[in-house]
Design a protein around this motif. Structure first.
Motif, short mmCIF file in Angstrom:
data_model
loop_
_atom_site.label_atom_id
_atom_site.label_comp_id
_atom_site.label_asym_id
_atom_site.label_seq_id
_atom_site.Cartn_x
_atom_site.Cartn_y
_atom_site.Cartn_z
N ILE A 71 95.38 58.39 54.91
CA ILE A 71 95.01 57.29 54.18
C ILE A 71 95.47 55.96 54.50
N ASP A 72 97.27 56.40 54.41
CA ASP A 72 97.50 54.43 54.31
C ASP A 72 97.64 54.34 55.42
N VAL A 133 94.04 55.23 45.61
CA VAL A 133 93.25 54.29 46.58
C VAL A 133 92.58 53.35 45.52
#
Ligand code: FPP
Ligand code: MG
Length: 299
Positions: A71-72, A133
């Motif tokens: 995700i990062d 997010v």
């Protein structure tokens, strides 16, 4: 005792009977194991079960980091190349799924109270990551939103670990849950401080990276409150941007001189004290040490 947790996780991985999975696991470097330590120290009268529970929680934590690094888009984890950097996002996601489904399989052997506490925390973790997010899309000056996010993303699993270990040991699990929750909140704030005050080598991942990633962590929220309007504009203009050395130095210096970092440390100490108060009747010096070490840690 922590090495018994490592051995047990290796056994769980071997149970899966897949050479590729065993190979992948070799590429995950061992972390601080805060959650395992906590479980072993609380449920020290139930060593064998505590080792299994600690293994389960560490596998869930490792799985969440595998997904988080995708995700990062992070290339390093614990001083080594991340699984997504080494083998790609698809492998990292599936390996995360393998680790946490095996952890859930093993969790089924525990009582409903424990299995619901841990699995409920994983739902919170996921909601917390989703919030993280969402919050990263623009500068966030709302302290409450920050706390809601770090509670879910980080503190919830530590809270559930402490609660479950106390339940296993026959103690007042609600008191230990409060200890775990406050420890978890303080842990995340220290993480957010270290991103600013530490260096890449000590952290095992790039420093001064949160703000670039769009994460308005507590030090940034406090800093924003303390800057004059011109400085506020400068800070806002750097949000989500690749920072040059001059900008990094400016942020670091302002974090010190404005008192933003000091305010974070004051809050961390308050949370640490609240954590200790909730379990003071148990007079467990190991749990006091966990708080002290966590606050004073360098990575
Ligand atoms: C690290 O945050 C991330 C977490 C503590 C939790 C991530 C949770 C999920 C991805 C959902 C749960 C998923 C599974 C498979 C159980 P960070 O990015 O602030 O910290 P970092 O700098 O160490 O990456
Ligand atoms: Mg991350």
């Amino acid at each position: 005792m922590l090495n018994r947790v490592d051995e047990n996780i290796e056994k769980f991985i071997k149970d899966l009977d897949d050479d590729r999975v065993i190979e992948l696991y070799k590429n995950i470097s061992s972390g601080k194991k805060l959650r395992a330590k906590l479980i072993l120290k609380i449920a020290d009268n139930q060593t064998e079960k505590a080792i299994i529970l600690a293994s389960i929680v560490e596998m869930i934590h490792a799985a969440s980091l595998l997904h988080d690094d995708v995700i990062d888009d992070a290339n390093t984890r614990r001083g080594q190349k991340s699984i997504n950097a080494l083998f790609g996002d698809k492998t990292a996601i599936m390996f995360g799924d393998i680790l946490y489904s095996k952890a859930f399989y093993e969790l089924c052997n525990f009582s409903t109270v424990i299995s619901q506490s841990i699995s409920g925390a994983v739902s919170k973790l996921s909601v917390g990551e989703l919030l993280d997010v969402e919050l990263s899309k623009q500068f966030n000056s709302n302290v409450e939103k920050y706390f809601d996010m770090i509670y879910k993303k980080t503190a919830s699993l530590i809270e559930a670990a402490a609660y479950s270990a106390a339940f296993l040991a026959g103690y007042d699990s609600d008191k230990f849950a409060l200890y775990g929750k406050n420890l978890g909140l303080a842990f995340q704030i220290i993480d957010d401080i270290l991103d600013i005050t530490s260096d890449d080598k000590t952290l095992g991942k790039p420093s001064m990276n949160d703000y670039k990633e769009g994460k308005t962590t507590l030090p940034y929220i406090y800093l924003y409150e303390k800057l004059d309007s011109g400085e506020k504009q400068r800070l806002l203009s750097l949000f989500g941007q690749e920072l040059n050395e001059k900008d990094k130095e400016w942020i670091k210096q302002k974090m010190e001189t404005s008192g933003a970092l000091k305010e974070c440390f004051t809050l961390v100490n308050k949370l640490g004290n609240e954590a200790l108060q909730s379990i003071q009747e148990y007079k467990n010096s190991d749990l006091e040490k966990i708080i002290k070490d966590m606050i004073q840690r360098e990575y």
